[in-house]
Design a protein around this motif. Structure first.
Motif, mmCIF file in Angstrom:
data_model
loop_
_atom_site.group_PDB
_atom_site.id
_atom_site.type_symbol
_atom_site.label_atom_id
_atom_site.label_comp_id
_atom_site.label_asym_id
_atom_site.label_seq_id
_atom_site.Cartn_x
_atom_site.Cartn_y
_atom_site.Cartn_z
ATOM 1 N N ALA A 161 0.799 -1.229 0.000
ATOM 2 C CA ALA A 161 0.000 0.000 0.000
ATOM 3 C C ALA A 161 0.829 1.276 0.000
ATOM 4 O O ALA A 161 0.313 2.346 -0.327
ATOM 5 C CB ALA A 161 -0.930 0.005 1.215
ATOM 6 N N GLY A 162 2.110 1.185 0.376
ATOM 7 C CA GLY A 162 2.969 2.357 0.327
ATOM 8 C C GLY A 162 2.734 3.381 1.421
ATOM 9 O O GLY A 162 3.001 4.566 1.231
ATOM 10 N N PHE A 163 2.221 2.939 2.582
ATOM 11 C CA PHE A 163 2.067 3.868 3.697
ATOM 12 C C PHE A 163 3.433 4.340 4.189
ATOM 13 O O PHE A 163 4.428 3.613 4.112
ATOM 14 C CB PHE A 163 1.324 3.201 4.851
ATOM 15 C CG PHE A 163 -0.167 3.129 4.657
ATOM 16 C CD1 PHE A 163 -0.962 4.254 4.845
ATOM 17 C CD2 PHE A 163 -0.779 1.939 4.284
ATOM 18 C CE1 PHE A 163 -2.334 4.194 4.666
ATOM 19 C CE2 PHE A 163 -2.149 1.870 4.103
ATOM 20 C CZ PHE A 163 -2.922 3.003 4.290
ATOM 21 N N ASP A 164 3.481 5.577 4.710
ATOM 22 C CA ASP A 164 4.735 6.091 5.263
ATOM 23 C C ASP A 164 5.183 5.291 6.477
ATOM 24 O O ASP A 164 6.381 5.190 6.753
ATOM 25 C CB ASP A 164 4.575 7.565 5.657
ATOM 26 C CG ASP A 164 4.424 8.465 4.436
ATOM 27 O OD1 ASP A 164 5.015 8.133 3.386
ATOM 28 O OD2 ASP A 164 3.722 9.488 4.535
ATOM 29 N N LYS A 184 8.770 2.333 9.596
ATOM 30 C CA LYS A 184 8.408 3.709 9.232
ATOM 31 C C LYS A 184 9.580 4.404 8.567
ATOM 32 O O LYS A 184 10.729 3.978 8.705
ATOM 33 C CB LYS A 184 8.030 4.513 10.486
ATOM 34 C CG LYS A 184 6.819 4.025 11.236
ATOM 35 C CD LYS A 184 6.574 4.899 12.461
ATOM 36 C CE LYS A 184 5.314 4.496 13.197
ATOM 37 N NZ LYS A 184 5.084 5.319 14.392
ATOM 38 N N ASP A 185 9.255 5.519 7.871
ATOM 39 C CA ASP A 185 10.363 6.353 7.413
ATOM 40 C C ASP A 185 10.707 7.352 8.519
ATOM 41 O O ASP A 185 9.999 7.470 9.525
ATOM 42 C CB ASP A 185 10.054 7.008 6.068
ATOM 43 C CG ASP A 185 8.996 8.107 6.137
ATOM 44 O OD1 ASP A 185 8.773 8.676 7.212
ATOM 45 O OD2 ASP A 185 8.400 8.408 5.088
ATOM 46 N N GLU A 186 11.788 8.091 8.315
ATOM 47 C CA GLU A 186 12.350 8.909 9.391
ATOM 48 C C GLU A 186 11.478 10.106 9.763
ATOM 49 O O GLU A 186 11.687 10.728 10.813
ATOM 50 C CB GLU A 186 13.756 9.393 9.002
ATOM 51 C CG GLU A 186 13.803 10.354 7.816
ATOM 52 C CD GLU A 186 13.675 9.676 6.465
ATOM 53 O OE1 GLU A 186 13.589 10.396 5.445
ATOM 54 O OE2 GLU A 186 13.658 8.423 6.454
ATOM 55 N N ARG A 187 10.490 10.446 8.965
ATOM 56 C CA ARG A 187 9.655 11.611 9.276
ATOM 57 C C ARG A 187 8.618 11.319 10.359
ATOM 58 O O ARG A 187 8.066 12.240 10.956
ATOM 59 C CB ARG A 187 8.947 12.094 8.001
ATOM 60 C CG ARG A 187 9.894 12.620 6.924
ATOM 61 C CD ARG A 187 9.120 12.903 5.653
ATOM 62 N NE ARG A 187 8.539 11.685 5.089
ATOM 63 C CZ ARG A 187 7.639 11.659 4.115
ATOM 64 N NH1 ARG A 187 7.200 12.802 3.599
ATOM 65 N NH2 ARG A 187 7.172 10.512 3.659
ATOM 66 N N LEU A 188 8.357 10.051 10.602
ATOM 67 C CA LEU A 188 7.380 9.669 11.616
ATOM 68 C C LEU A 188 8.080 9.252 12.903
ATOM 69 O O LEU A 188 9.154 8.652 12.879
ATOM 70 C CB LEU A 188 6.520 8.508 11.116
ATOM 71 C CG LEU A 188 5.468 8.849 10.060
ATOM 72 C CD1 LEU A 188 4.914 7.583 9.427
ATOM 73 C CD2 LEU A 188 4.342 9.664 10.670
ATOM 74 N N CYS A 282 -1.796 1.841 10.194
ATOM 75 C CA CYS A 282 -1.062 2.406 9.061
ATOM 76 C C CYS A 282 -1.216 3.926 9.073
ATOM 77 O O CYS A 282 -2.324 4.439 9.250
ATOM 78 C CB CYS A 282 -1.592 1.853 7.747
ATOM 79 S SG CYS A 282 -1.749 0.054 7.694
ATOM 80 N N HIS A 283 -0.112 4.636 8.846
ATOM 81 C CA HIS A 283 -0.138 6.102 8.880
ATOM 82 C C HIS A 283 0.498 6.681 7.621
ATOM 83 O O HIS A 283 1.449 6.111 7.074
ATOM 84 C CB HIS A 283 0.618 6.620 10.110
ATOM 85 C CG HIS A 283 -0.022 6.249 11.405
ATOM 86 N ND1 HIS A 283 0.703 5.970 12.557
ATOM 87 C CD2 HIS A 283 -1.327 6.095 11.746
ATOM 88 C CE1 HIS A 283 -0.131 5.673 13.535
ATOM 89 N NE2 HIS A 283 -1.359 5.729 13.072
ATOM 90 N N HIS A 284 -0.036 7.824 7.189
ATOM 91 C CA HIS A 284 0.532 8.517 6.040
ATOM 92 C C HIS A 284 0.525 10.005 6.317
ATOM 93 O O HIS A 284 -0.435 10.542 6.887
ATOM 94 C CB HIS A 284 -0.284 8.208 4.775
ATOM 95 C CG HIS A 284 0.520 8.261 3.520
ATOM 96 N ND1 HIS A 284 1.546 7.390 3.239
ATOM 97 C CD2 HIS A 284 0.460 9.119 2.459
ATOM 98 C CE1 HIS A 284 2.071 7.688 2.069
ATOM 99 N NE2 HIS A 284 1.439 8.738 1.580
ATOM 100 N N LEU A 285 1.584 10.685 5.908
ATOM 101 C CA LEU A 285 1.719 12.112 6.206
ATOM 102 C C LEU A 285 0.813 12.975 5.346
ATOM 103 O O LEU A 285 0.486 14.104 5.716
ATOM 104 C CB LEU A 285 3.181 12.534 6.029
ATOM 105 C CG LEU A 285 4.154 11.941 7.059
ATOM 106 C CD1 LEU A 285 5.586 12.140 6.614
ATOM 107 C CD2 LEU A 285 3.922 12.566 8.422
#
Length: 508
Positions: A161-164, A184-188, A282-285
């Motif tokens: 799904a490509g969630f952050d 997660k990526d580093e922004r979260l 799941c989280h997305h910015l």
């Protein structure tokens, strides 16, 4: 001393989330009677039909769909299906036809129809989808433990799904959720190992996850779409939207998302033995919409993950049960061999009562004779504790892993007796045994101060979620390892055996 509090809010758990009476703006809602006449609808239908909501009331759905689609609906209704029935519908209005994915929810007196517009030029074959899911299912099926299942699940779901960011947390007995896997990526912000209070997923929200495998919020800044009329004409109440994907979101949860600095979220349930075991979050910015096909993959994988975790948990539970039953049988054989309860339970030849219950100390009182082993409270403290037990007139097994919480004097000797397992043998004769467990100091890393999870306004009518999720440490003292279900079952079995043994001895 810091107690482990219960953060499952009664207030949050009483909010009627299923009667929120609005929908998110990425779809449309129609409520029709059994003759397919429109009796209630979302106000954004004007975008499709070119008429105001009030003008469409009592119109027939047949006026907007093809005869082929009508036949499909009638066939589905004849089959007796009721919840979340998917089908494609061509909706025609203002000389324009749009393709929608429709979800039908058949209630006793009406039908709810959710409409989500399909993406143009989006067409994946079943083989492509099945291959993707089959690969993930195989990887999960080959996992040896729960942690491995969780790690595979979040990695593969994020890849699809490509969630952050995606994390999985597991509920404890008080419904607090501890993050056990994360990617997660580093922004979260990172939350691995941290615990979130039960009020973050209140009681009625947890109940909805038993009905719905996922909850999608593509954009926290969506415009809520009201229903017209406000009151459902059949029930004369707000309509129950429990099963609807489009169901609106409580303002407090949107505020919670804002405080977490995410604009889109999706939660997927994990069920173990018909109980909500955990959630995948799941989280997305930025706003992120998932089409029904992708949501269906997540729903399918929710079942795969739940089944595998249930299998692992049950297999481990069976092994534990088998081991403790074998120890109990060895102990009863030992009692027969010694022809004495105390000697048989305390003898080390094939394991003793301490090993059976993973205890650090025990007191056995039979026929006015007392025997002890291991670490136990001082004589005076022990005497007072036994008096307290006897005052409760217990005739079944009693256990606690926080004795000082119910018997204040126990705080003085929590180091040796924070946990107790009391097994009455013959109440009238004063025969019993009691096992002790020592204090285990536990450090909990909370995702924000759980005492600030709910903040009421001055008038007490509204509340807001906490604004910070920064690490908040808590030390829990005067608690022992909890007694397991298997241990309590064996304790009751042992109690019955010891009672019968004392009767036989008395008869002899």
């Amino acid at each position: 001393m810091t107690d482990k509090k219960n953060f499952d809010s009664d207030f949050c758990g009483s909010l009627p989330l299923h009667h929120i009476n609005s929908i998110q703006d990425y779809g449309y809602l129609l409520i029709v009677d059994k003759k397919l006449n429109i009796i209630q609808l979302s106000e954004n239908i004007v975008q499709l039909a070119g008429k105001r909501a009030e003008e469409l009331i009592n119109s027939s759905l047949v006026d907007f769909i093809s005869s082929e689609d009508l036949v499909k609906i009638e066939e589905l209704l004849k089959r007796g299906l009721s919840k979340r029935i998917p089908l494609y519908l061509q909706f025609t209005a203002q000389q324009q036809t749009s393709l929608f994915l429709a979800l039908l929810h058949v209630e006793a007196d009406y039908i709810i129809i959710e409409l989500e517009k399909q993406e143009e030029n989006y067409n994946r074959s079943f083989a492509d989808v099945f291959q993707e899911v089959k690969y993930i299912s195989t990887a999960i099926d080959q996992a040896d433990n729960v942690q491995e299942v969780c790690n595979i699940a979040i990695h593969e779901l994020r890849k699809i799904a490509g969630f952050d960011g995606i994390l999985m947390y597991q509920f404890d007995k008080d419904w607090n959720g501890t993050v056990i896997a994360e990617e997660k990526d580093e922004r979260l912000d990172q939350y691995l190992g941290q615990t979130f209070p039960a009020s973050d997923v209140p009681k009625q929200a947890r109940q909805m996850y038993l009905k719905n495998p996922y909850r999608l919020i593509p954009n926290r800044d969506y415009e809520p779409i009201r229903l017209y009329p406000v009151i459902n004409p059949v029930t004369n109440a707000f309509i129950d939207l429990s099963d609807c994907n489009l169901r609106g979101v409580a303002k407090v949860h949107l505020e919670y998302m804002k405080n977490m600095k995410v604009k889109a979220s999706m939660s997927i349930r994990v069920i173990c033995n018909e109980t909500l075991w955990g959630l995948i979050s799941c989280h997305h910015l930025e706003p992120k919409y998932l089409n029904y096909e992708l949501c269906s993959i997540f729903e399918w994988l929710s079942e795969v993950i739940s089944t595998k975790i249930s299998l692992i948990v049950n297999k481990q539970d069976y092994r534990n049960s088998k081991q403790i039953q074998e120890k109990r049988v060895a102990l009863t054989d030992q009692i027969y061999a010694q022809d004495d309860i105390a000697t048989g339970l305390l003898k080390d030849d094939s394991g003793d009562i301490l090993e059976l219950f993973n205890a650090s100390g025990v007191l056995i009182s039979i026929n006015g004779r007392s025997e002890t082993k291991g670490n136990i409270p001082d004589r005076a403290d022990l005497y007072n504790l036994i008096q307290w037990f006897e005052s409760r007139n217990l005739n079944t097994v009693y256990s606690t892993n926080s004795l000082s919480a119910i018997y204040e004097d126990a705080a003085a000797y929590s180091a040796v007796a924070s946990g107790v397992l009391f097994i009455p043998i013959a109440q009238t004769a004063g025969d019993f045994l009691v096992c002790f467990r020592p204090e285990v100091i536990k450090n909990i890393d909370w995702g924000g101060d759980p005492n600030q999870a709910i903040n009421f306004t001055d008038d007490g009518k509204k509340y807001h979620p906490r604004t910070s999720f920064e690490l908040w440490k808590q030390t829990v003292e005067q608690q022992a390892l909890p007694w397991t279900k298997n241990e309590l079952e064996v304790a009751e079995s042992l109690r019955s055996f010891l009672f019968e043994f004392t009767i036989k001895q008395a008869q002899q």
